[in-house]
Design a protein around this motif. Structure first.
Motif, PDB file in Angstrom:
ATOM      1  N   LYS A  96       0.855  -1.201   0.000  1.00 20.42           N
ATOM      2  CA  LYS A  96       0.000   0.000   0.000  1.00 20.42           C
ATOM      3  C   LYS A  96       0.881   1.237   0.000  1.00 20.42           C
ATOM      4  O   LYS A  96       1.787   1.360   0.809  1.00 20.42           O
ATOM      5  CB  LYS A  96      -0.870   0.029   1.263  1.00 20.42           C
ATOM      6  CG  LYS A  96      -2.053  -0.880   1.199  1.00 20.42           C
ATOM      7  CD  LYS A  96      -3.358  -0.058   1.117  1.00 20.42           C
ATOM      8  CE  LYS A  96      -4.451  -0.840   0.446  1.00 20.42           C
ATOM      9  NZ  LYS A  96      -4.754  -2.108   1.089  1.00 20.42           N
ATOM     10  N   ASP A  97       0.611   2.167  -0.928  1.00 13.60           N
ATOM     11  CA  ASP A  97       1.432   3.369  -1.027  1.00 13.60           C
ATOM     12  C   ASP A  97       0.850   4.475  -0.158  1.00 13.60           C
ATOM     13  O   ASP A  97       0.043   5.277  -0.603  1.00 13.60           O
ATOM     14  CB  ASP A  97       1.497   3.818  -2.496  1.00 13.60           C
ATOM     15  CG  ASP A  97       2.568   4.876  -2.702  1.00 13.60           C
ATOM     16  OD1 ASP A  97       3.444   5.007  -1.825  1.00 13.60           O
ATOM     17  OD2 ASP A  97       2.537   5.571  -3.728  1.00 13.60           O
ATOM     18  N   LYS A  98       1.253   4.489   1.111  1.00 12.99           N
ATOM     19  CA  LYS A  98       0.777   5.554   2.007  1.00 12.99           C
ATOM     20  C   LYS A  98       1.864   5.865   3.041  1.00 12.99           C
ATOM     21  O   LYS A  98       2.759   5.026   3.275  1.00 12.99           O
ATOM     22  CB  LYS A  98      -0.527   5.125   2.684  1.00 12.99           C
ATOM     23  CG  LYS A  98      -0.406   3.885   3.528  1.00 12.99           C
ATOM     24  CD  LYS A  98      -1.665   3.605   4.295  1.00 12.99           C
ATOM     25  CE  LYS A  98      -1.378   2.496   5.301  1.00 12.99           C
ATOM     26  NZ  LYS A  98      -2.451   1.899   5.932  1.00 12.99           N
ATOM     27  N   LYS A 111      -1.716   3.830  -5.689  1.00 10.92           N
ATOM     28  CA  LYS A 111      -2.256   2.999  -4.601  1.00 10.92           C
ATOM     29  C   LYS A 111      -1.241   1.981  -4.085  1.00 10.92           C
ATOM     30  O   LYS A 111      -1.139   1.710  -2.912  1.00 10.92           O
ATOM     31  CB  LYS A 111      -3.492   2.247  -5.108  1.00 10.92           C
ATOM     32  CG  LYS A 111      -4.696   3.117  -5.298  1.00 10.92           C
ATOM     33  CD  LYS A 111      -5.864   2.271  -5.774  1.00 10.92           C
ATOM     34  CE  LYS A 111      -6.988   3.193  -6.215  1.00 10.92           C
ATOM     35  NZ  LYS A 111      -7.788   2.580  -7.275  1.00 10.92           N
TER      36      LYS A 111
END
Ligand code: ADP
Ligand code: ASP
Ligand code: MG
Length: 404
Positions: free
Chosen positions: A270-272, A302
């Motif tokens: 997850k790209d966060k 995302k």
């Protein structure tokens, strides 16, 4: 007092004949009217044997007892060397770290020398004695024996040179000095006459076993010149010194390579914010050293892929930690053993453009695939398949004209 610190590595004291040879080298300095302080490592192979024993007794061997055990090899080498000097008619004795004492700080297995009490050794030197000090070990504020990391006798010698304000600090080993690359891996490797602390630190950290990286940090911090020489062949060695002492027209000074690396890739993370920290926090808590790290730019905003390298000995543990990490989500975990990091190092890179291109082109010409890249001001590292290490070394050594 004109003091010289002479450090002899495991290979230099590896047999009885070699210890006799070391005693003869010490006499050369005595004849030149130096007060000699000797630092000895354990006979080669002994420390490894002791580590094997600790692993057989317990998979969770106490770290404090580990240090007592693995530092004992130095005691044997020191007493044999002192015994030989006494046999030759000199006044000598072994000094274990606690007898001086050499005080360390930090965790067992990986302490740092903090303080050395000079009084007893100075008195002994004034009485005409030759102290043979055990490298690699110290004691902490609990009065317990500590060790300072594998290859740590180099750092012992440098710190002793610092505290005793030695005129010279000479590291005797089994090669003639620091080479452009490991001479035991590439016979075209050339001896380097002078090298800066910064370059030596990179070379050592990136795989050149000839000097322990911590010892170079200590030398740089304290401005101690180091001479690296062979204990078997009487030839000039390498001087490790500050950059301003060096006139150098080479772009690349040396090439290092590592063995036993593995690559770990998390696909579809997850790209966060906070994800990378969530991955690396438990690894660092478990003392797993993460080396090269790359994160792909997220194509859809995302998900992303994250790749890093570790030592192969940590692979199983890393897999377990990642798989049980509830704070991260990913689609697939890929593990790859048998990768090798090749690094070209040189302060000349700062002022010369195009080094990166030349490195990549050279590898491309040999059809060697680059898996991960990392750079600093004075080094470029690439990760490749381990089977291509020798081919890459030969090609890069030639490209950067290190043979001449
Ligand atoms: P010691 O027992 O004297 O501490 P080490 O085995 O720790 O010796 O270090 C010497 C070895 O380092 C050499 O035998 C050589 O194979 C290896 N080495 C790796 N890279 C280099 C390099 N660039 N120059 C010289 N030696 C290197
Ligand atoms: N004997 C120790 C080792 O093998 C320290 C040294 O060789 O410098 O790591
Ligand atoms: Mg060594």
């Amino acid at each position: 007092m004109k003091i010289v610190v002479l450090k002899f590595g495991g290979t230099s004291v590896g047999t009885i004949e070699k210890i006799k040879n070391v005693a003869d080298i010490i006499c050369i300095y005595l004849k030149k009217r130096y007060k000699v302080i000797v630092v000895s490592s354990a006979m080669s192979g002994v420390t490894n044997e002791l580590i094997n024993k600790s692993e057989k007794i317990s998979r969770n061997f106490s770290e404090a007892e580990y240090d007592v055990l693995v530092s004992s090899g130095e005691q044997i080498a020191c007493s044999l060397l002192a015994g030989r000097l006494i046999h030759k008619g000199y006044k000598s004795r072994s000094w274990l770290s606690w007898q001086i004492p050499i005080i360390t700080k930090g965790p067992y297995k990986n302490s740092r020398i903090n303080q050395i009490n000079k009084n007893r050794i100075i008195k002994f030197l004034k009485e005409g004695g030759i102290p043979i000090i055990s490298g690699f070990q110290g004691i902490n504020d609990q009065n317990r024996i500590t060790t300072i990391g594998r290859g740590g006798s180099d750092a012992s010698a440098i710190m002793i040179a610092k505290f005793f304000r030695a005129k010279r600090c000479i590291i005797y080993t089994d090669v003639e000095g620091v080479y452009t690359t490991d001479p035991n891996k590439l016979n075209k490797a050339k001896k380097i006459k002078v090298i800066s602390y910064e370059e030596m630190l990179e070379m050592a950290s990136l795989g050149a076993k000839v000097m322990q990286p911590v010892s170079i940090q200590d030398a740089r911090l304290n401005r101690i010149d180091i001479e690296v020489k062979s204990s078997f062949i009487k030839k000039p060695g390498t001087l490790i010194t500050k950059r301003s002492n060096i006139i150098n027209n080479k772009i690349v000074t040396g090439i290092s390579s590592t063995q036993n690396d593995s690559k770990v890739s998390l696909i579809g993370v997850k790209d966060k914010p906070g994800v990378a920290a969530a991955i690396f926090k438990p690894l660092s808590r478990n003392s797993i050293n993460v080396d090269m790290v790359v994160q792909n730019i997220s194509a859809n905003g995302k998900e992303t892929d994250l790749t890093f390298t570790i030592k192969t000995e940590d692979l199983k543990k890393t897999k377990k930690i990642i798989e049980s990490n509830r704070n991260i989500n990913f689609r697939k975990l890929l593990l790859k053993r048998n990768v090798s990091k090749i690094s070209v190092i040189g302060v000349g890179m700062i002022t010369t453009p195009g080094v990166t291109f030349r490195m990549f082109q050279t590898l491309a010409n040999k059809k060697i695939n680059i898996q991960v890249i990392s750079t600093s001001e004075i080094k470029i590292s690439v990760l490749i398949d381990k089977k291509n290490t020798k081919k890459a070394l030969i090609a890069l050594h030639k490209e950067f004209k290190l043979e001449s």
